[in-house]
Motif scaffolding. Structure first.
Motif, PDB file in Angstrom:
ATOM      1  N   ASP A  71       0.823  -1.209   0.000  1.00  0.00           N
ATOM      2  CA  ASP A  71       0.000   0.000   0.000  1.00  0.00           C
ATOM      3  C   ASP A  71       0.859   1.262   0.000  1.00  0.00           C
ATOM      4  O   ASP A  71       0.355   2.372  -0.068  1.00  0.00           O
ATOM      5  N   LYS A  72       2.184   1.094   0.049  1.00  0.00           N
ATOM      6  CA  LYS A  72       3.120   2.232   0.008  1.00  0.00           C
ATOM      7  C   LYS A  72       3.330   2.680  -1.431  1.00  0.00           C
ATOM      8  O   LYS A  72       3.251   1.894  -2.363  1.00  0.00           O
ATOM      9  N   ARG A 161       9.216  -4.222   3.372  1.00  0.00           N
ATOM     10  CA  ARG A 161       8.983  -5.595   2.907  1.00  0.00           C
ATOM     11  C   ARG A 161       7.538  -5.656   2.431  1.00  0.00           C
ATOM     12  O   ARG A 161       6.611  -5.312   3.170  1.00  0.00           O
ATOM     13  N   ASP A 162       7.349  -6.091   1.184  1.00  0.00           N
ATOM     14  CA  ASP A 162       6.014  -6.068   0.586  1.00  0.00           C
ATOM     15  C   ASP A 162       5.275  -7.392   0.813  1.00  0.00           C
ATOM     16  O   ASP A 162       5.744  -8.264   1.551  1.00  0.00           O
ATOM     17  N   ARG A 164       4.991  -9.901  -0.988  1.00  0.00           N
ATOM     18  CA  ARG A 164       5.746 -11.083  -1.446  1.00  0.00           C
ATOM     19  C   ARG A 164       6.899 -11.397  -0.511  1.00  0.00           C
ATOM     20  O   ARG A 164       7.685 -12.289  -0.786  1.00  0.00           O
ATOM     21  N   LEU A 165       7.048 -10.598   0.553  1.00  0.00           N
ATOM     22  CA  LEU A 165       8.160 -10.687   1.504  1.00  0.00           C
ATOM     23  C   LEU A 165       9.489 -10.314   0.840  1.00  0.00           C
ATOM     24  O   LEU A 165      10.542 -10.831   1.195  1.00  0.00           O
ATOM     25  N   GLN A 166       9.415  -9.394  -0.123  1.00  0.00           N
ATOM     26  CA  GLN A 166      10.608  -8.874  -0.785  1.00  0.00           C
ATOM     27  C   GLN A 166      10.808  -7.419  -0.375  1.00  0.00           C
ATOM     28  O   GLN A 166       9.846  -6.678  -0.195  1.00  0.00           O
ATOM     29  N   TRP A 167      12.068  -7.028  -0.258  1.00  0.00           N
ATOM     30  CA  TRP A 167      12.414  -5.666   0.150  1.00  0.00           C
ATOM     31  C   TRP A 167      12.468  -4.752  -1.063  1.00  0.00           C
ATOM     32  O   TRP A 167      12.885  -5.147  -2.154  1.00  0.00           O
ATOM     33  N   SER A 168      12.047  -3.502  -0.845  1.00  0.00           N
ATOM     34  CA  SER A 168      12.095  -2.495  -1.910  1.00  0.00           C
ATOM     35  C   SER A 168      12.219  -1.110  -1.282  1.00  0.00           C
ATOM     36  O   SER A 168      11.965  -0.924  -0.093  1.00  0.00           O
ATOM     37  N   ILE A 169      12.602  -0.158  -2.120  1.00  0.00           N
ATOM     38  CA  ILE A 169      12.768   1.231  -1.674  1.00  0.00           C
ATOM     39  C   ILE A 169      11.423   1.935  -1.801  1.00  0.00           C
ATOM     40  O   ILE A 169      10.856   1.998  -2.892  1.00  0.00           O
TER      41      ILE A 169
END
Length: 191
Positions: A71-72, A161-162, A164-169
C-alpha cells in the motif's frame, strides 16, 4: 503417364529440398544480469548496484516499491537546490526513474560500466521496514563533455517488505555533498 512422372518428380524435388520446413528459432539476446530476489535489505542494495553495472532497466525498477504488492507509494525527495533547478524532481515518480535510467544507459557505450558504490552504510531495522543511510559515489563514463562524470552525496532510504516478503525502496531522500553534483542532479540531467 507423362503428367504422373512430372508430378512425382516435382514432389520429390520439394520434399528433398526441405523447402517447407521451419528453422529453429534463435535465442534472443538477453542482458547479463546478477539480479536476485530481494529477500534481505542487503540483497536489495546489491541489486541496485548491479543494475547500474549491468545496465538493465527492469532490474533497476525492481528495486522500488510495487504498489501491486504494497500500500506504500514511491517518494523521492531531491537534494537541496536541485528541486529548483529541475522542477520536475519535486513530483518525481517511477516513470521518471525509468526515463532517466534509460537515457543514462543509452548515453554510455555498452562496453563501459557505470560504477555505483556506497560507504558508511547504516541500517536500522524496524520490523517490516528498515532505515538505510549511506554515502554514495557514481562514476559515469560519458563522452558528453557537458555532463559531469562523477556524482557524490548521501542518501536515506526507507526500505519496506512487501506482500511477497521482498524488500524495496519506498522513500528516497538525496543529500548533496558540497564538492560534487548529487544523484538528484544526475536524474535531472538525464531525464
Amino acid at each position: 503417364m507423362k503428367k504422373i512422372i512430372i508430378f512425382c518428380l516435382t514432389t520429390f524435388i520439394f520434399v528433398s529440398c526441405d523447402i517447407f520446413s521451419t528453422r529453429s528459432a534463435e535465442k534472443p539476446e538477453t542482458p547479463r544480469t546478477n539480479n536476485q530476489t530481494a529477500t534481505t535489505p542487503e540483497i536489495l542494495i546489491q541489486n541496485l548496484k548491479d543494475s547500474f553495472k549491468d545496465k538493465v532497466v527492469e532490474n533497476y525498477l525492481s528495486c522500488f516499491v510495487d504498489s501491486s504488492f504494497s500500500d506504500k507509494k514511491f517518494r523521492f525527495y531531491p537534494s537541496a537546490g536541485s528541486g529548483s533547478k529541475y522542477i520536475f524532481l519535486l513530483s518525481w515518480n517511477l516513470q521518471g526513474e525509468r526515463q532517466y535510467f534509460i537515457n543514462l544507459i543509452n548515453s554510455i557505450d555498452k562496453n563501459n560500466n557505470i560504477v555505483l558504490s556506497f560507504i558508511n552504510e547504516e541500517k536500522n531495522f524496524l520490523g517490516d521496514s528498515t532505515s538505510y543511510t549511506a554515502s554514495y559515489s557514481i562514476s559515469i563514463p560519458t563522452l558528453d563533455e557537458q555532463k559531469p562524470k562523477y556524482y557524490e552525496g548521501n542518501l536515506h532510504f526507507t526500505l519496506i517488505r512487501d506482500g511477497r516478503l521482498q524488500w524495496s525502496i519506498s522513500n528516497w531522500q538525496d543529500i548533496k555533498d558540497e564538492t560534487f553534483p548529487s544523484w538528484s542532479e544526475l536524474k535531472g540531467r538525464y531525464y
